[in-house]
Design a protein around this motif. Structure first.
Motif, PDB file in Angstrom:
ATOM      1  N   ALA A   1     -20.154  55.654  11.936  1.00 35.06           N
ATOM      2  CA  ALA A   1     -19.659  55.909  13.291  1.00 35.06           C
ATOM      3  C   ALA A   1     -20.462  57.026  13.940  1.00 35.06           C
ATOM      4  O   ALA A   1     -20.831  56.944  15.118  1.00 35.06           O
TER       5      ALA A   1
ATOM      6  N   LEU B   1     -23.781  55.795  14.966  1.00 33.97           N
ATOM      7  CA  LEU B   1     -23.678  54.882  16.112  1.00 33.97           C
ATOM      8  C   LEU B   1     -23.675  55.676  17.413  1.00 33.97           C
ATOM      9  O   LEU B   1     -24.383  55.346  18.361  1.00 33.97           O
ATOM     10  N   THR B   2     -22.836  56.705  17.444  1.00 33.54           N
ATOM     11  CA  THR B   2     -22.791  57.590  18.612  1.00 33.54           C
ATOM     12  C   THR B   2     -22.616  59.020  18.112  1.00 33.54           C
ATOM     13  O   THR B   2     -21.502  59.422  17.790  1.00 33.54           O
TER      14      THR B   2
ATOM     15  N   ARG C   1      -9.080  55.101  18.891  1.00 33.01           N
ATOM     16  CA  ARG C   1      -9.672  55.069  20.231  1.00 33.01           C
ATOM     17  C   ARG C   1      -9.490  56.421  20.931  1.00 33.01           C
ATOM     18  O   ARG C   1     -10.414  56.937  21.552  1.00 33.01           O
TER      19      ARG C   1
ATOM     20  N   PRO D   1     -17.016  56.908  22.315  1.00 34.20           N
ATOM     21  CA  PRO D   1     -16.075  55.784  22.210  1.00 34.20           C
ATOM     22  C   PRO D   1     -16.496  54.714  21.205  1.00 34.20           C
ATOM     23  O   PRO D   1     -15.639  54.081  20.589  1.00 34.20           O
ATOM     24  N   ARG D   2     -17.822  54.559  21.015  1.00 37.84           N
ATOM     25  CA  ARG D   2     -18.250  53.495  20.097  1.00 37.84           C
ATOM     26  C   ARG D   2     -17.962  53.827  18.630  1.00 37.84           C
ATOM     27  O   ARG D   2     -18.033  52.966  17.768  1.00 37.84           O
ATOM     28  N   GLN D   3     -17.646  55.105  18.384  1.00 36.40           N
ATOM     29  CA  GLN D   3     -17.290  55.475  17.008  1.00 36.40           C
ATOM     30  C   GLN D   3     -16.019  54.770  16.539  1.00 36.40           C
ATOM     31  O   GLN D   3     -15.767  54.660  15.344  1.00 36.40           O
TER      32      GLN D   3
ATOM     33  N   LEU E   1     -15.395  51.739  16.616  1.00 38.07           N
ATOM     34  CA  LEU E   1     -15.638  50.400  16.063  1.00 38.07           C
ATOM     35  C   LEU E   1     -15.646  50.382  14.526  1.00 38.07           C
ATOM     36  O   LEU E   1     -14.845  49.669  13.912  1.00 38.07           O
TER      37      LEU E   1
END
Lengths: 452, 150
Positions: free
Chosen positions: A326, A329-330, A420, A429-431, A433
């Protein structure tokens, strides 16, 4: 978020400030506790015919996980009989405080280095290794209950306040974890009153009550974790500044602030234990049951290593890799350890619902053992209430599976929502996922264990 | 603002409809000619052998229960059927597997310490509840992470 203050209800303050209702409930529970210990030692050694097993591991456990913890948080701690004898000795009083009011401060402070829940994590894991034996053999349950009360007394005599409850009780650790989700909270109405109040009677005690037995300063409370709902601060506050509020569940559960590594590991231990218990106690794998039961044998060592490896290494390790992914990712401003701690908070609702699902299976299948032991607690052939002859009957076993789907799904929704929120506050926010993929995968495993 | 609110409600409606669909839509059931299936189940402390039985929905099932040590019982969840077997004796339970899904069977006669955990499984046809549960879980995860609010 809107809160409903219960103190404004007619008679509420009277009932919670009076010591008598709490004392009566705790004394009755202490009586039950002592009966369970005696039954463990002197009653039949057939587990499902002995009240020590049925009342403690079926009835009490179900009431704790299904009702007390989700609704009242640490409500059980406020009436728990285990620390009672120790408190009496420590306070040199059974009911009210002595004139000085502050005797619960007597004794040493618990060592600061272990002002965390690592000991509780260890105690819970240690009990989990022997759980199949503890849950089925009355004499072992008798020894465990007796040991809990003796350790609580010993700790109360050496250390101040309820150090046993706060730092050692294997049950108190997870109750504290899950109390974050409860819709009930104790908070101050106006923190400026606390700030300007020099005596700090809520913490130090006065002639109306003891200083906080949980070593908490109520004026600074922002989470339920360490508040035992003992109600002492309601009694000692000279300004009626302490409130009991209803709120939306988990309203203060802000994992964005992050929790300590000890609390993070508690979530993994609870989640992993729910999985292992489900496999051992609800699954069809007899080799697993035998391994968990034959303490000291080679298969048991395998079971013990597997349990510890899952709860202390595999789950945290996989989750760490997930949070690393995560983070990649971001990237956010938090370091990997902080990211791990922040997101591990989302496992709290997931693991609570896993335990609720497990306990549903257990209570509906085995709850009917309660009726005979109420009439014949020791298995000596008594029939006190005419219920000794009621046969074992599982209740609503297929309906339970539907309930389990609903509960686990709700737990995943809750976990995903918290994920979220945490990701949004960290501006990454993409964390959410990878973390949600992890929690979804765990939910699949739980679904397979319960209804597969 | 109103766009955000309407998209939030739209999302909720879509999720709810999808949830209802996953929960209740009829799924194809494999059509198999009903057969008479006989299973010899041995019970001993604290295991059934075989521990898992698989049949098709509609099959006539006969379970011949024996015991290798003490008296054991077999209670079938969902069907609410029960038999018991003394050591050395065989007892028989016959029924039509008309309910699909996974059903635990458990020992119904106290047989020792692990008696409450003496459990086996009867699997009748596909376990639709499991698949529906997995589908609902995916929807719950989507609903949880979906950002419908700034």
């Amino acid at each position: 978020m809107t809160r409903i203050t219960l103190n404004s209800l007619p008679g509420f303050n009277f009932w919670v400030k009076s010591r008598w209702p709490q004392l009566i409930i705790r004394a009755a529970l202490l009586g039950g506790f002592l009966i369970a210990i005696l039954a463990g030692f002197f009653g039949t050694q057939v587990g499902n015919g002995n009240i020590s097993i049925v009342a403690v591991w079926i009835a009490w456990w179900a009431a704790l996980i299904l009702v007390a913890v989700p609704i009242f948080g640490r409500g059980w701690c406020s009436v728990c009989p285990i620390p009672m004898p120790g408190e009496w000795l420590q306070n040199k009083a059974v009911l009210g405080p002595p004139d000085s009011g502050s005797s619960s401060k007597s004794g040493r402070r618990f060592p600061k280095k272990i002002h965390n829940i690592w000991l509780q994590n260890g105690a819970f894991s240690a009990l989990a290794l022997f759980s199949v034996v503890i849950l089925t053999r009355p004499i072992v349950t008798g020894w465990i209950l007796l040991a809990l009360i003796l350790v609580a007394v010993g700790v109360s005599l050496v250390y101040e306040r309820r150090a046993f409850c706060r730092y050692l009780c294997p049950v108190g650790g997870f109750i504290g974890l899950y109390s974050q989700l409860a819709p009930l909270e104790l908070r101050v109405a106006d923190s400026s009153i606390c700030a300007s109040h020099k005596e700090k009677s809520c913490y130090r005690g006065n002639d109306q009550g003891f200083g906080c037995p949980w070593d908490v300063y109520p004026g600074g409370l922002t989470a339920n974790t360490n508040c035992g709902l003992c109600m002492e601060c309601l009694r000692t506050c000279e300004y009626d500044n302490i409130l009991i509020n209803l709120r939306s569940s988990g309203d203060n559960f802000s994992q964005v602030r992050g929790q300590g590594l000890d609390t993070s590991f508690k979530a993994f231990i609870m989640l992993g234990s729910a999985m292992i218990y489900s496999a051992v106690m609800l699954g069809p794998w007899s080799e697993l049951k035998d391994a968990a039961y034959q303490i000291g044998s080679l298969p048991w060592w395998g079971y013990a290593i597997a349990l510890l490896a899952l709860t202390w290494v595999a789950l945290p390790g996989l989750f760490y890799l997930t949070t690393r992914a995560a983070h990649k990712l971001t990237p956010s401003l938090r370091n990997p350890k902080q990211t791990f701690n922040i997101y591990s908070g989302v496992l709290v609702p997931l693991s609570l619902t896993a335990w609720i699902a497990f306990s549903l299976s257990f209570i509906f299948a085995n709850g009917s053992y309660l009726w005979p032991v109420l009439s014949d607690p020791f298995g000596w052939g008594w029939n006190l209430f005419g219920t000794a002859g009621i046969d074992w009957t599982p209740y609503l076993t297929q309906f339970v599976k539907l309930l389990q789907v609903v509960v686990l799904t709700a737990g995943l929704f809750w976990a995903a929502r918290k994920t979220r929120q945490a990701a949004a506050v960290m501006k990454a926010p993409r964390q959410a996922l990878p973390v949600t993929i992890f929690t979804t995968f765990v939910t699949f495993i739980l679904l397979w264990l319960f209804i597969g | 603002m109103s766009y955000m609110r309407s998209s939030k409600y739209l999302f909720l409606i879509v999720i709810l409809l999808a949830g209802l669909l996953v929960a209740f839509i009829p799924l194809p059931v494999p059509q198999n000619e009903p057969a008479h299936r006989i299973f010899y189940v041995d019970s001993r402390a604290f295991a059934f052998t075989p521990a898992e039985i698989k049949v098709n929905q509609g099959d006539r099932v006969t379970i011949k229960l024996t015991s290798s040590d003490v008296v054991h019982g077999l209670y079938l969840d969902g069907y609410n059927l029960e038999i018991s077997a003394d050591p050395g004796q065989t007892n028989e339970l016959s029924f039509t597997a008309d309910q699909a899904g996974s059903f635990r069977f458990r020992c119904s006669v106290t047989c020792g310490d692990l008696h409450p955990f003496m459990i086996g499984k009867l699997k009748v046809g596909p376990n639709q509840l499991l698949w529906r549960g997995a589908g609902l879980a995916i929807l719950a995860a989507l609903a949880g992470v979906w950002k419908f609010r700034q």
